[in-house]
Design an enzyme around this catalytic site. Structure first.
Site, PDB file in Angstrom:
ATOM      1  N   TYR A   1       4.366  21.255  -9.674  1.00 42.09           N
ATOM      2  CA  TYR A   1       5.559  21.466  -8.842  1.00 42.09           C
ATOM      3  C   TYR A   1       5.152  22.106  -7.529  1.00 42.09           C
ATOM      4  O   TYR A   1       4.333  23.022  -7.515  1.00 42.09           O
ATOM      5  CB  TYR A   1       6.570  22.374  -9.554  1.00 42.09           C
ATOM      6  CG  TYR A   1       7.898  21.650  -9.725  1.00 42.09           C
ATOM      7  CD1 TYR A   1       8.657  21.324  -8.612  1.00 42.09           C
ATOM      8  CD2 TYR A   1       8.352  21.272 -10.985  1.00 42.09           C
ATOM      9  CE1 TYR A   1       9.845  20.627  -8.756  1.00 42.09           C
ATOM     10  CE2 TYR A   1       9.536  20.572 -11.128  1.00 42.09           C
ATOM     11  CZ  TYR A   1      10.280  20.240 -10.004  1.00 42.09           C
ATOM     12  OH  TYR A   1      11.436  19.548 -10.142  1.00 42.09           O
TER      13      TYR A   1
ATOM     14  N   ASP B   1      12.379   1.482  11.835  1.00 44.28           N
ATOM     15  CA  ASP B   1      12.019   1.395  10.410  1.00 44.28           C
ATOM     16  C   ASP B   1      10.978   0.284  10.270  1.00 44.28           C
ATOM     17  O   ASP B   1      11.298  -0.899  10.327  1.00 44.28           O
ATOM     18  CB  ASP B   1      13.282   1.067   9.599  1.00 44.28           C
ATOM     19  CG  ASP B   1      13.015   0.921   8.109  1.00 44.28           C
ATOM     20  OD1 ASP B   1      11.833   0.812   7.722  1.00 44.28           O
ATOM     21  OD2 ASP B   1      13.986   0.902   7.329  1.00 44.28           O
TER      22      ASP B   1
ATOM     23  N   THR C   1       7.997   2.516   4.378  1.00 46.35           N
ATOM     24  CA  THR C   1       7.533   2.625   3.005  1.00 46.35           C
ATOM     25  C   THR C   1       6.016   2.638   3.078  1.00 46.35           C
ATOM     26  O   THR C   1       5.430   2.244   4.095  1.00 46.35           O
ATOM     27  CB  THR C   1       7.971   1.416   2.161  1.00 46.35           C
ATOM     28  OG1 THR C   1       7.596   0.217   2.853  1.00 46.35           O
ATOM     29  CG2 THR C   1       9.465   1.408   1.921  1.00 46.35           C
TER      30      THR C   1
ATOM     31  N   LYS D   1       4.258  -1.541   1.066  1.00 50.18           N
ATOM     32  CA  LYS D   1       4.378  -2.966   1.410  1.00 50.18           C
ATOM     33  C   LYS D   1       3.080  -3.408   2.086  1.00 50.18           C
ATOM     34  O   LYS D   1       2.032  -3.377   1.439  1.00 50.18           O
ATOM     35  CB  LYS D   1       5.629  -3.192   2.243  1.00 50.18           C
ATOM     36  CG  LYS D   1       6.891  -2.844   1.442  1.00 50.18           C
ATOM     37  CD  LYS D   1       8.163  -3.139   2.171  1.00 50.18           C
ATOM     38  CE  LYS D   1       9.340  -2.928   1.243  1.00 50.18           C
ATOM     39  NZ  LYS D   1      10.286  -1.942   1.706  1.00 50.18           N
TER      40      LYS D   1
HETATM   41  N1  PLP Z   1      13.581  -0.128   5.011  1.00 46.09           N
HETATM   42  C1  PLP Z   1      13.271  -1.429   4.964  1.00 46.09           C
HETATM   43  C2  PLP Z   1      13.216  -2.201   6.254  1.00 46.09           C
HETATM   44  C3  PLP Z   1      12.994  -2.051   3.742  1.00 46.09           C
HETATM   45  O1  PLP Z   1      12.708  -3.355   3.697  1.00 46.09           O
HETATM   46  C4  PLP Z   1      13.050  -1.267   2.567  1.00 46.09           C
HETATM   47  C5  PLP Z   1      12.768  -1.855   1.237  1.00 46.09           C
HETATM   48  O2  PLP Z   1      12.797  -2.997   0.983  1.00 46.09           O
HETATM   49  C6  PLP Z   1      13.410   0.067   2.664  1.00 46.09           C
HETATM   50  C7  PLP Z   1      13.671   0.614   3.899  1.00 46.09           C
HETATM   51  C8  PLP Z   1      13.619   0.931   1.441  1.00 46.09           C
HETATM   52  O3  PLP Z   1      12.495   1.179   0.724  1.00 46.09           O
HETATM   53  P1  PLP Z   1      12.624   1.641  -0.829  1.00 46.09           P
HETATM   54  O4  PLP Z   1      12.832   0.397  -1.604  1.00 46.09           O
HETATM   55  O5  PLP Z   1      11.297   2.308  -1.064  1.00 46.09           O
HETATM   56  O6  PLP Z   1      13.754   2.597  -0.916  1.00 46.09           O
END
Ligand code: PLP
Length: 411
Positions: free
Chosen positions: A49, A195, A221, A224
């Site tokens: 933790y 993002d 993320t 990917k």
């Molecule tokens: N942002 C985008 C552009 C995504 O394609 C994804 C997942 O597919 C996410 C955020 C969210 O990721 P997670 O599935 O880890 O919550």
């Protein structure tokens, strides 16, 4: 032994292993982590933790997890050229939540890409926290080009005056012009969130422009194209570092997943190696080749092609919908996912499209000539959808072929 302790879990694990080995995975958001990343995810760091941040924890015994988290932060900043990184988000969704919570208040307006055009749930969908907490307005892709029209985004931004503009997508096969988004955000006085969950690996390898010096927040993320453990990451300008860190904990999370953070640290190091650049280059080469193969077989591709790791096929001239084709392909061992095409007449549970990506098959070592084979099998599967014998033959070929590219070669 797990087998003796819990046969049900053991069997599910074996089946999943076998399925991954026997099939060709073309889901653009999936990948195969290195054996060492896998090992760290199952390491003793999971026992610890560590609420708080390195040097400022609410638990004792954090010396080594502090080292690990500092490493992960330092490497994330180096890798992407960021001023500040938070490596604690458990997922991409939580990374986005943290970025929003840093500077937005409930009820604020965000402008993001419509999920129907390729955006993500967390970009303001009504049933997602982002659409519940914030007033979301959307930009779409243009009907003709099926690409983002930046003049149109600007018009909407000028009219709506959002507090934050979100760029980045889950299903967009073209280069995103972060400079244009930056200029629009500056003109309307909005925060900019990029993002890069899907394209992070390409950004690291300089094969897609980076938003890091432009956007106030960059979320991603790590699992990917970046090929790390399942998890999230937020980068931001120094001025937001305290706000961001506070929005993660105490804002939205308790204890960080230290085993995942350890695996992130390693994945970031792996992404600094020259072979990571070669890998990302090959992802794009494979994707373009696979896309061309479909075009040659009279499949319509959304926006006419791809610049990155994915593309979407419009199946309407093939008299099959996305849901049916996804299931049909699974029968022969090819794993894909149904996907809306822009302005899709079908609902998300059916769809007119299929989303295809090459990060996973490229990790297995497949090259352009292998893409030609895969396209042929996929097309044959469609043409022979009623012919069980032909489908069985294709399934056999797919399985044999998949075995030529072991997931963990010396396992
Ligand atoms: N942002 C985008 C552009 C995504 O394609 C994804 C997942 O597919 C996410 C955020 C969210 O990721 P997670 O599935 O880890 O919550």
């Amino acid at each position: 032994m797990l087998k003796n302790i819990d046969e049900e879990v053991y069997n599910a694990l074996l089946c999943e292993q076998k399925k991954q080995r026997d099939t060709i995975g073309l889901i653009p958001s999936e990948n195969i982590v290195s054996r060492d990343v896998l090992k760290l995810m199952g390491s003793v760091f999971t026992n610890k933790y560590a609420e708080g941040y390195p040097g400022k924890r609410y638990y004792g015994g954090c010396r080594f997890v502090d080292e690990i988290e500092n490493l992960a932060i330092k490497r994330a900043c180096m890798l992407l050229g960021a001023e500040h990184a938070n490596v604690q988000p458990h997922s991409g969704s939580q990374a986005n939540m943290a970025a929003y919570f840093s500077v937005l208040k409930p009820g604020d307006k965000i402008l993001a890409m419509d999920i129907l055009a390729g955006g993500h749930l967390t970009h303001g969908l009504k049933v997602n926290f982002s659409g519940i907490f914030y007033q979301a307005v959307f930009y779409n892709v243009e009907r003709e080009t099926e690409e983002i029209d930046y003049d149109r985004v600007r018009e909407i931004a000028l009219k709506e005056k959002p507090k934050m503009i979100v760029c980045g997508a889950s299903s967009y096969s073209r280069i995103i012009d972060f400079n244009k988004f930056y200029n629009i955000s500056q003109e309307v006085g909005a925060y900019l969130l990029a993002d890069i969950a899907h394209i992070a690996g390409l950004v690291v390898a300089n094969l897609h422009p980076s938003p890091v010096h432009l956007a106030d927040f960059v979320t991603s993320t790590t699992h990917k194209t970046l090929r790390g453990p399942r998890g999230g990451l937020v980068l931001c300008k120094k001025e937001y570092s305290n706000k961001l860190d506070n929005s993660i904990i105490p804002g939205i999370q308790g204890g960080p997943l230290m085993h995942i953070i350890a695996a992130k640290a390693l994945a970031f190091k792996e992404a600094m190696r020259p072979d990571f650049f070669d890998y990302q280059k090959q992802i794009i080469k494979n994707c373009k080749k696979l896309c061309e193969e479909f075009k040659n077989r009279n499949y319509r591709i959304v926006s006419g092609g791809t610049d990155n790791h994915l593309f979407v096929i419009d199946l309407r001239n093939k008299r099959i919908n996305g849901n049916e084709y996804e299931k049909l392909l699974e029968e022969v061992g090819i794993i894909t996912n149904k996907n809306l095409i822009p302005y899709d007449p079908q609902p998300p549970s059916i769809t007119s499209g299929l989303r295809i990506g090459t990060p996973l098959v490229t990790s297995r070592g497949m090259k352009e000539n292998d893409m030609a084979l895969i396209a042929e099998w996929m097309d044959d599967t469609l043409k022979n959808r009623e012919n069980k014998k032909v489908l069985k033959d294709i399934a056999k070929k797919v399985r044999r072929f998949a075995h030529e590219f072991p997931i963990y070669p010396s396992a």
